[in-house]
Design an enzyme around this catalytic site. Structure first.
Site, mmCIF file in Angstrom:
data_model
loop_
_atom_site.group_PDB
_atom_site.id
_atom_site.type_symbol
_atom_site.label_atom_id
_atom_site.label_comp_id
_atom_site.label_asym_id
_atom_site.label_seq_id
_atom_site.Cartn_x
_atom_site.Cartn_y
_atom_site.Cartn_z
ATOM 1 N N THR A 118 0.888 -1.171 0.076
ATOM 2 C CA THR A 118 -0.228 0.044 -0.069
ATOM 3 C C THR A 118 1.040 1.317 -0.062
ATOM 4 O OG1 THR A 118 -1.833 -1.185 0.825
ATOM 5 C CG2 THR A 118 -1.728 1.251 1.344
ATOM 6 N N ASN A 133 -4.066 -3.896 -4.205
ATOM 7 C CA ASN A 133 -4.040 -5.328 -4.539
ATOM 8 C C ASN A 133 -4.374 -5.971 -5.921
ATOM 9 O OD1 ASN A 133 -3.915 -5.094 -1.679
ATOM 10 N ND2 ASN A 133 -6.022 -5.695 -1.100
ATOM 11 N N SER A 167 45.767 -12.341 -7.229
ATOM 12 C CA SER A 167 46.206 -12.378 -5.927
ATOM 13 C C SER A 167 47.010 -11.073 -5.711
ATOM 14 C CB SER A 167 47.070 -13.434 -5.735
ATOM 15 O OG SER A 167 47.783 -13.486 -4.621
#
Length: 457
Positions: free
Chosen positions: A95, A135, A308
């Site tokens: 809502t 909804n 690395s």
């Protein structure tokens, strides 16, 4: 600052924002999680508002000025989206999110009519939200966004599959050892390994393409619980077609609006298929990591960044690892979506925002994974020398001889000769009076059929 009030009371809101009092209260109630709305979802939401105002205007519920100002505001969605600030995981079944959009459109439309923010010449509820409910608007926007995003994902899968199939053709003559349970098994072609990945993705592509048929059924027009309360019949009949016209997405009005409002199993279905794709991407990515590892080294992985901070020259399979992480997240999201879809109560699922948000996030993660992998796989090269070496050093190369001598006999001769293939074949050749050179050459080419021998005891 400007003032707005509702039945709870009055608040002050900054003049710089387009949202109103409902959004203001939501910002105070729901601490920000850092989650962001999917762009397609916001676009779909604004386009539903645009379609609704067109239908309401055509039915005579809005005057020209109100209609035109709302249309212009909706078309500015790419600017106004920055004022959709309610957290995607807010409570209330969406809502506050719906009201955030309503208020932003209403305030911008009011400005376009020469008014000031919060004057609401265009009202967020009576005009922008006319004949709608959170909804029916929210899940419809979610489904439209999912369809749009799924189509982009399927395109990514197609390109990834095509790229893998190109490598399948490039590598189809390279023989290597196949492995089961990470142990040497029987010979296979490097291209065949890539081809199996492509077929797995082909299934994912087809499944996700077909699921659109179920996701396109929407409950718009059902308003609060699918009964269409507070919406006229003509609106209910026209709104789906108008949204389809505005969005160019082939949605269809659900046969049962009540069912489509309260039951969200289709999102669980979509999520399950996304999980299946994630499973395959993890498998493919891990296979790439293994084949390119220092110990196996049968493919040469692209050097795309240093691996690395301490070991000079080290290269890591960073893209497969990236895809694995995102895909594992999708699997976790699927569990969340499945549980949330099952927890709806009676006429509504209050967890709709979470279900739609994480379905869209799953698609987003998979789009990123497939995009990264399709570029990475293009750069993979075979290490033919290592493929041959690994193959010829594996005692499992002798497996085809069980057709000639039997499993136990081959096993015994391997063991007696300390798992040396050539010595074992030499001893077998002597025992059965078979041409050693012919047999070993056939074995190395994995072509023992047609020798004409029937030597099993």
């Amino acid at each position: 600052m400007r003032k707005e009030k509702d039945f709870i009371g009055e608040v002050e809101i900054s003049d710089n924002v387009y949202y109103g009092i409902h959004t203001f209260r939501a910002l105070n109630n729901f601490p920000n999680t850092g989650e962001k709305f999917n762009e397609s979802f916001l676009w779909a939401f604004f386009m539903i508002k645009k379609a609704a105002v067109i239908v309401n205007y055509e039915l005579g519920y809005l005057n020209d000025k109100i209609y035109e100002s709302i249309i212009k505001a909706c078309d500015e969605w790419e600017i106004l989206k920055n004022d959709i600030v309610v957290d995607p995981l807010s409570g209330g079944a969406g809502t506050s999110i719906n009201m955030n959009v309503n208020e932003v459109i209403a305030n911008r439309a009011t400005e376009l009519l020469g008014g000031e923010k919060s004057e609401y010449i265009v009202n967020p509820l009576d005009h922008v939200n006319m004949h709608q409910s959170t909804n029916d608007v929210f899940p419809t926007a979610g489904k439209i966004a999912i369809i749009k995003e799924l189509r982009e994902l399927v395109e990514n899968i197609i390109i990834l599959q095509d790229n893998i199939q190109i490598k399948e053709k490039e590598f189809i003559k390279i023989r290597k050892i196949g492995r089961t349970q990470l142990m040497d098994a029987v010979p296979i072609l490097l291209g065949q390994e890539f081809g199996a990945w492509a077929d797995a993705l082909s299934r994912d592509r087809w499944r996700l393409y077909k699921v659109e048929e179920r996701i396109r059924s929407v409950n718009i027009g059902g308003t609060a619980i699918g009964t269409g309360i507070a919406a006229p019949k003509n609106y209910i009949l026209k709104i789906t077609n108008k949204i389809r016209e505005v969005t160019k997405i082939g949605i269809a009005k659900a046969e049962n609006l009540i069912d489509a409002t309260q039951n969200l199993d289709v999102f669980s279905e979509v999520s399950g298929l996304l999980k299946s794709l994630a499973v395959n991407l993890i498998k493919i990515s891990n296979d790439i990591r293994l084949l390119g590892s220092s110990s196996i080294n049968e493919v040469i992985l692209p050097k795309i960044q240093a691996g690395s901070s301490i070991m000079p020259g080290k290269i890591n399979p960073v893209i497969p690892e990236y895809a694995i992480q995102l895909s594992m997240s999708v699997i976790a999201f699927d569990n969340l979506i499945t549980n949330a879809a099952s927890l709806g109560n009676l006429e509504l699922n209050h967890l709709t925002p979470m279900i739609i948000h994480y379905t869209l996030k799953s698609i987003e993660f998979l789009k990123k994974s497939t995009y990264a992998l399709k570029k990475y796989i293009n750069l993979i090269q075979p290490n033919e020398e290592r493929c041959t070496k690994n193959l010829m050093q594996s005692f499992t190369l002798i497996t085809p001889l069980i057709e000639l001598f039997g499993y136990e006999e081959v096993s015994d001769f391997l063991k007696k000769n300390n798992y040396n293939i050539e010595k074992a074949v030499e001893e077998l050749s002597k025992k059965y009076n078979v041409n050693y050179n012919e047999l070993i050459n056939k074995l190395k080419s994995n072509k023992t059929a047609g020798l004409g021998y029937n030597l099993k005891k």
